[in-house]
Design a protein around this motif. Structure first.
Motif, PDB file in Angstrom:
ATOM      1  N   GLU A  51       8.163   1.373   7.970  1.00 16.64           N
ATOM      2  CA  GLU A  51       7.993  -0.131   7.668  1.00 16.64           C
ATOM      3  C   GLU A  51       7.617  -0.429   6.111  1.00 16.64           C
ATOM      4  O   GLU A  51       7.987  -1.284   5.462  1.00 16.64           O
ATOM      5  N   GLU A  52       6.977   0.647   5.694  1.00 16.22           N
ATOM      6  CA  GLU A  52       6.636   0.605   4.319  1.00 16.22           C
ATOM      7  C   GLU A  52       7.856   0.679   3.289  1.00 16.22           C
ATOM      8  O   GLU A  52       8.198   0.059   2.253  1.00 16.22           O
ATOM      9  N   VAL A  53       8.738   1.660   3.548  1.00 23.12           N
ATOM     10  CA  VAL A  53       9.920   1.966   2.819  1.00 23.12           C
ATOM     11  C   VAL A  53      10.971   0.618   3.128  1.00 23.12           C
ATOM     12  O   VAL A  53      11.666   0.355   2.389  1.00 23.12           O
ATOM     13  N   ALA A  54      11.022   0.264   4.451  1.00 24.98           N
ATOM     14  CA  ALA A  54      11.711  -1.040   4.571  1.00 24.98           C
ATOM     15  C   ALA A  54      11.256  -2.246   3.738  1.00 24.98           C
ATOM     16  O   ALA A  54      12.069  -2.769   3.202  1.00 24.98           O
ATOM     17  N   GLY A  90       0.799  -1.135  -0.214  1.00 23.15           N
ATOM     18  CA  GLY A  90       0.084   0.050   0.177  1.00 23.15           C
ATOM     19  C   GLY A  90       1.039   1.153   0.003  1.00 23.15           C
ATOM     20  O   GLY A  90       0.446   2.193   0.542  1.00 23.15           O
ATOM     21  N   ILE A  91       2.004   1.117  -0.717  1.00 19.95           N
ATOM     22  CA  ILE A  91       2.738   2.408  -0.583  1.00 19.95           C
ATOM     23  C   ILE A  91       2.165   3.584  -1.551  1.00 19.95           C
ATOM     24  O   ILE A  91       1.603   3.299  -2.437  1.00 19.95           O
ATOM     25  N   LYS A  92       2.148   4.757  -0.911  1.00 21.28           N
ATOM     26  CA  LYS A  92       1.402   5.905  -1.431  1.00 21.28           C
ATOM     27  C   LYS A  92       2.332   6.880  -2.201  1.00 21.28           C
ATOM     28  O   LYS A  92       1.959   7.775  -2.880  1.00 21.28           O
ATOM     29  N   ASN A  93       3.565   6.903  -1.686  1.00 19.97           N
ATOM     30  CA  ASN A  93       4.727   7.896  -2.034  1.00 19.97           C
ATOM     31  C   ASN A  93       4.961   7.573  -3.717  1.00 19.97           C
ATOM     32  O   ASN A  93       5.788   6.390  -3.680  1.00 19.97           O
ATOM     33  N   LYS A  94       4.678   8.154  -4.538  1.00 17.13           N
ATOM     34  CA  LYS A  94       4.965   8.094  -5.779  1.00 17.13           C
ATOM     35  C   LYS A  94       6.394   7.904  -6.339  1.00 17.13           C
ATOM     36  O   LYS A  94       6.689   7.275  -7.140  1.00 17.13           O
ATOM     37  N   VAL A 145      18.375   7.238  -0.768  1.00 19.41           N
ATOM     38  CA  VAL A 145      17.545   8.092  -1.360  1.00 19.41           C
ATOM     39  C   VAL A 145      15.911   7.755  -0.975  1.00 19.41           C
ATOM     40  O   VAL A 145      15.054   8.639  -0.854  1.00 19.41           O
ATOM     41  N   LEU A 146      15.562   6.520  -0.732  1.00 20.51           N
ATOM     42  CA  LEU A 146      14.360   6.327  -0.527  1.00 20.51           C
ATOM     43  C   LEU A 146      13.730   6.704   0.773  1.00 20.51           C
ATOM     44  O   LEU A 146      12.781   7.146   1.021  1.00 20.51           O
ATOM     45  N   PHE A 147      14.671   6.632   2.017  1.00 19.55           N
ATOM     46  CA  PHE A 147      14.343   7.183   2.925  1.00 19.55           C
ATOM     47  C   PHE A 147      14.507   8.743   3.075  1.00 19.55           C
ATOM     48  O   PHE A 147      13.532   9.205   3.801  1.00 19.55           O
ATOM     49  N   MET A 148      15.176   9.145   2.150  1.00 20.49           N
ATOM     50  CA  MET A 148      14.861  10.850   2.009  1.00 20.49           C
ATOM     51  C   MET A 148      13.816  11.249   1.350  1.00 20.49           C
ATOM     52  O   MET A 148      13.041  12.196   1.867  1.00 20.49           O
ATOM     53  N   LEU A 149      13.297  10.539   0.467  1.00 21.98           N
ATOM     54  CA  LEU A 149      11.937  10.413  -0.211  1.00 21.98           C
ATOM     55  C   LEU A 149      10.629  10.088   0.810  1.00 21.98           C
ATOM     56  O   LEU A 149       9.679  11.026   0.739  1.00 21.98           O
ATOM     57  N   MET A 150      11.107   9.363   1.954  1.00 16.29           N
ATOM     58  CA  MET A 150       9.944   9.227   2.994  1.00 16.29           C
ATOM     59  C   MET A 150       9.855  10.654   3.707  1.00 16.29           C
ATOM     60  O   MET A 150       8.731  10.703   3.977  1.00 16.29           O
TER      61      MET A 150
END
Length: 287
Positions: free
Chosen positions: A108-111, A47-51, A93-98
């Motif tokens: 937990e979604e990013v992980a 259910g990741i919402k971050n495009k 980069v993914l954690f920065m986008l979080m």
């Protein structure tokens, strides 16, 4: 049942076609496509919402198999890509986008995205690694081993699953893990393991007598590895069931009618292929 059977036959024919052209870019392209679809299925379940995370992670997933396919050519041209550094940068980069949408993007979604878009692409890429075993260990394996190892892994995953399905349907009485997968039985698991071992022994016999010019592995190795892979495949299938149960879904996708999505079809195969690659690598180094 009929839909499941027809889908299985079509998928088998497609697999045969891909393997027939496995020494061309066709294998890596199909692997890359399946990798992206599998990653998309997992992220949809999460259910990741971050495009931004969604699209970057899918792009990364598809590039991993292509990188391993064309890595030798890149290195011949002096282009060296440090894998560890790239993965670290990708995670950061993914954690920065979080942080850009922290109210709607959970850690937990990013992980989960990082795990699914690194482990899954690498696991799919083992098909490419297995196809290059004769080049990696030319003193131990001839080019026929490349196809043999791919079939060995797929047989251990898929034929084991088929034998388990029919064994459980006709003889199943004792539940294996009722809280994870209520339909799986101990009898089905045993039937799947035995079926995988027998199938791979037959496969090895055909290759050893008709194709191999270098005889570096024997029946003992095939039996032990097939036994281990069948058990690992069951664990992979149960792991996928746990994930689906945690997120309240029946299937990861619906690409294959009667079989679910790519992850539903390859859940055990990803575990099996990864461990098979590890076993062969250890054998190639130690023996």
């Amino acid at each position: 049942m009929l839909k499941r059977t027809i889908t299985g036959i079509v998928a088998a024919l497609f697999a045969v076609g891909v393997l027939a052209f496995r020494d061309t870019p066709a294998l890596s392209i199909v692997v890359a496509i399946f990798t992206v679809i599998a990653a998309r299925e997992i992220e949809k379940v999460i259910g990741i919402k971050n495009k931004a995370i969604y699209y970057i992670s899918l792009a990364f997933s598809g590039l991993v198999p292509l990188f391993y396919e064309f890595r030798p050519e890149l290195e011949q041209r002096g282009i060296i890509i440090p894998v560890t550094a790239v993965v670290v940068i990708y995670c950061v980069v993914l954690f920065m986008l979080m942080l850009t949408d922290f109210e709607n993007t959970k850690f937990e979604e990013v992980a989960s995205v990082i795990i699914s878009t690194t482990f899954v692409p690498w696991s799919f890429s083992t098909l490419i690694f297995l196809n290059d075993m004769s080049e990696t260990y030319p003193d131990k394996f001839d080019f026929h081993y490349d196809l043999f190892f791919i079939l060995l892994g797929l047989f251990a995953a898929w034929l084991s699953d088929s034998f388990a399905y029919f064994s459980g349907r006709f003889f199943g009485k004792h539940k294996l893990c009722p809280k994870i997968s209520p339909k799986k039985t101990v009898e089905g698991a045993i039937g799947g393991i035995v079926g995988a071992v027998v199938s791979n022994v037959v496969l090895f016999t055909v290759f050893d007598r008709c194709f191999f010019t270098v005889h570096t592995i024997g029946y003992g190795w095939v039996i032990l590895v097939s036994l281990a892979l069948a058990v690992i495949g069951i664990c992979g299938d149960l792991t996928a069931s746990v994930i689906k149960r945690n997120f309240g879904v029946k299937d990861f996708g619906n690409l294959f009618p009667g079989h679910g999505g790519v992850m539903d079809r390859f859940d055990s195969a990803l575990f099996v292929l990864t461990m098979l690659y590890a076993f062969i690598t250890l054998y190639g180094v130690v023996c």
